[in-house]
Design a protein around this motif. Structure first.
Motif, PDB file in Angstrom:
ATOM      1  N   HIS A 233      -1.929  -3.276  -5.617  1.00  0.00           N
ATOM      2  CA  HIS A 233      -1.908  -3.950  -4.324  1.00  0.00           C
ATOM      3  C   HIS A 233      -2.368  -5.460  -4.498  1.00  0.00           C
TER       4      HIS A 233
ATOM      5  N   LEU B  91      -4.771   2.509   2.798  1.00  0.00           N
ATOM      6  CA  LEU B  91      -4.960   1.814   3.796  1.00  0.00           C
ATOM      7  C   LEU B  91      -3.855   2.187   4.900  1.00  0.00           C
TER       8      LEU B  91
ATOM      9  N   ILE C 205     -11.689   1.985   1.070  1.00  0.00           N
ATOM     10  CA  ILE C 205     -11.339   0.554   1.075  1.00  0.00           C
ATOM     11  C   ILE C 205     -11.981  -0.192   2.225  1.00  0.00           C
TER      12      ILE C 205
ATOM     13  N   GLY D 144      -7.275   1.076  -4.340  1.00  0.00           N
ATOM     14  CA  GLY D 144      -6.319   1.537  -3.908  1.00  0.00           C
ATOM     15  C   GLY D 144      -5.969   3.115  -4.213  1.00  0.00           C
TER      16      GLY D 144
ATOM     17  N   ASP E  24     -11.282  -3.109  -4.953  1.00  0.00           N
ATOM     18  CA  ASP E  24     -10.470  -2.398  -4.150  1.00  0.00           C
ATOM     19  C   ASP E  24      -9.361  -1.513  -4.899  1.00  0.00           C
TER      20      ASP E  24
ATOM     21  N   ARG F 248       0.770  -1.106   0.153  1.00  0.00           N
ATOM     22  CA  ARG F 248      -0.038   0.042  -0.052  1.00  0.00           C
ATOM     23  C   ARG F 248       0.739   1.206  -0.270  1.00  0.00           C
TER      24      ARG F 248
ATOM     25  N   GLN G  84     -13.983  -3.467   1.338  1.00  0.00           N
ATOM     26  CA  GLN G  84     -13.973  -4.765   1.978  1.00  0.00           C
ATOM     27  C   GLN G  84     -15.104  -5.123   2.713  1.00  0.00           C
TER      28      GLN G  84
ATOM     29  N   ARG H 272      -4.739  -8.754  -8.458  1.00  0.00           N
ATOM     30  CA  ARG H 272      -5.235  -7.343  -8.477  1.00  0.00           C
ATOM     31  C   ARG H 272      -4.304  -6.333  -9.336  1.00  0.00           C
TER      32      ARG H 272
END
Lengths: 424, 147
Positions: A155, B7, B16, B37, B35, A58, B20, A152
């Motif tokens: 991330h 996060l 996020i 990000g 997600d 992240r 979730q 993904r």
């Protein structure tokens, strides 16, 4: 003449460019990193080893896979966990996907507007829609490769200590292989575009540093440089030292008191012979030679690497599918230990170094980011480049200096997580 | 539905966290929770092919922490009028580029939640954490509304 570019555009994160020159002499030249310092190493402290890689993923939205790969390599080394050939192949494929998407993002969205005379991306989006749609098509290939292997596009989630918690299916890999081959005309058009761009003439000798492995560097245990560095990754702290400058919230890093360069140009210079055949053909079409000392050639080096990664991905997918993907039992992590590991992230050598206690909790972490290593070199380049630009007038002077900073593709978001600074 | 944010930056991870939570719920057919990000321009790929996109992000609105606002396509399309979403890469720039290239889905909605603190920290602040179930309920309701 004093120029001050507040919040330099088309780089990842926030930085100001300050140049003060008088009577043809540069008195001051700074890249001020003004991004809020981020103390991610502090967040990692106390985490269990099984959570570390997903948290470091992240740190950055552009190179999240590289952070995960460096993190897992450090943890596995610390805990004495071996990985299989299948794991190593899939991780390599993931790294290729990230380099493809990151380099294409920089080349088309950050760099191209400068070279086509557009003040920003938006007029270009209107005037050269075909070009940006091609850029997005190509970038998506890299993202999709990350999606298929890492679970993904950004991330990643399918990697774990010792291997993968979930393996890709064969059919999306076959589909990607087909799409990579079908995209070759788009890559050819990209090479034609970049071969026509007028790259500023500027040469400055510096030290080029990257990892060394059997083929073109991506993972590896040895650090090499054009100034004769040949050291184990475990000893990276004896090769690279970090220091603090008052105008930056990111630490700078140097080798033996001098600035150095990491990233695409450093890799292509040090390992040109290991590039794929198609990548070397592209180098020749771009007029790129591995002895260049022009930092603007980072652009060409990036495009050469994109083609290398595409060609190697096709080859690697064939090998992975021929071997067959098999679920593997992953050794559960036990105990503690300490180790350092490095990967070649899109922007250069990325180090993660961890100390785990006996229960596998992280006691100490150190991450050395490519941009932190390039900052001193960018400033040294700016100081040498600026005096050659005085006859061009203020506007062009500023534009060319900005282009120089962008040639490095600095990721300020990543590099500012090293240090707490009190602003007075 | 795309949750956006970081996060590692406290309440910037609210989008996020909501994604979730939604990922574990029973959702109508054809709804995908992503997600996103700090994906930046990659968001354009994530939105590709969708009839409607619901984005979830921490947004500085000058309201009390945990406040929830819905922004429709018209607010997001306004040049310069877009509220400042917090994640790196900037939602407004991504929208502007997507709009210029004609890549945006038919309908985009942004659910913004006012952050309390955006500092390097895992986990949300109490006030944003407490507002999360409300946000999730609002998002489920949005899904029940026919386009």
């Amino acid at each position: 003449m004093k120029i001050e570019v507040r919040h330099l555009s088309r780089i990842e994160g926030h930085a100001h460019l300050v140049v003060d020159a008088e009577h043809g002499e540069v008195r001051e030249c700074r890249l001020e990193i003004v991004e809020t310092p981020r103390l991610f190493e502090g967040i990692l402290k106390g985490l269990h080893c099984t959570d570390v890689a997903s948290v470091v993923a992240r740190i950055c939205g552009v190179c999240s896979h590289s952070h995960s790969l460096a993190s897992l390599a450090a943890t596995e080394k610390a805990l004495g966990i071996e990985t299989s050939e299948q794991t190593r192949n899939l991780r390599r494929l993931l790294a290729y996907g990230e380099i493809v998407q990151s380099h294409l993002l920089q080349l088309y969205f950050m760099a191209v507007p400068d070279y086509l005379g557009a003040p920003s991306l938006f007029p270009l989006a209107a005037a050269r829609r075909d070009l940006l749609l091609r850029a997005l098509r190509l970038k998506k290939l890299g993202n999709d490769l990350c999606q298929v292997v890492g679970g993904r596009a950004v991330h990643p989630v399918s990697l774990c200590i010792g291997g993968f918690s979930s393996l890709p299916e064969a059919s999306p890999l076959q589909d990607l292989r087909r799409r990579f081959v079908a995209a070759l005309p788009d890559f050819e058009a990209t090479v034609e575009l970049f071969a026509r761009l007028e790259i500023p003439a500027f040469e400055r000798e510096t030290e080029y540093l990257c990892l060394q492995e059997k083929g073109y560097p991506l993972f590896g245990e040895t650090l090499v440089s054009t100034a004769g560095v040949h050291a184990s990754v475990a000893e990276y702290r004896s090769v690279l030292s970090e220091y603090v400058v008052p105008h930056s919230t990111a630490k700078f890093a140097r080798t033996k008191g001098k600035s150095h360069m990491v990233g695409a140009l450093a890799r292509t210079r040090n390992a040109f012979a290991a590039l794929s055949p198609m990548a070397r053909t592209v180098a020749s079409a771009l007029g790129f030679t591995p002895c260049t000392t022009n930092p603007f050639h980072n652009l060409q080096a990036r495009l050469i690497e994109v083609v290398h990664c595409v060609e190697e991905s096709i080859r690697l997918i064939d090998r992975i599918l021929a071997d067959g993907l098999r679920p593997e039992k992953v050794q559960p992590p036990q105990g503690g230990g300490c180790a350092s590991a490095a990967v070649e992230a899109p922007r250069g050598t990325l180090f993660h170094s961890y100390v785990y206690d006996d229960r596998g909790r992280l006691e100490q972490a150190d991450c050395l980011i490519p941009t932190a290593q390039n900052l001193a070199n960018i400033e040294a380049d700016l100081r040498a480049f600026a005096p050659t630009l005085f006859p061009l007038g203020r506007e062009e002077f500023t534009r060319r200096l900005e282009m120089l900073v962008r040639a490095y593709d600095p990721c300020i978001s990543c590099s500012t997580h090293l240090l707490r600074v009190s602003f007075v | 539905m795309i949750g956006v944010g970081n996060l590692l930056m406290g309440d910037d991870g609210a989008g996020i966290a909501a994604a979730q939570e939604l990922g574990g719920r029973r959702l109508p057919r054809g709804v995908e929770v992503v997600d996103g990000g700090t994906g930046g321009i990659t968001l354009l790929h994530l939105m590709e092919g969708a009839d409607k996109v619901i984005l979830i992000d921490a947004v500085l609105m000058g309201k009390s922490p945990g406040s929830i606002e819905r922004f429709g396509s018209e607010a997001l399309e306004e040049e310069g009028g877009t509220p400042l979403s917090l994640h790196q890469g900037g939602l407004p720039q991504v929208f502007a580029l997507g709009r210029e290239l004609g890549l945006l889905p038919g309908e985009i909605v942004l659910y913004g939640i006012e952050p309390d603190s955006v500092v390097e920290r895992l986990g949300l602040s109490h006030r944003v954490e407490a507002a999360l179930p409300v946000l999730v309920e609002r998002l489920l309701e949005e899904l029940r509304t026919p386009p």
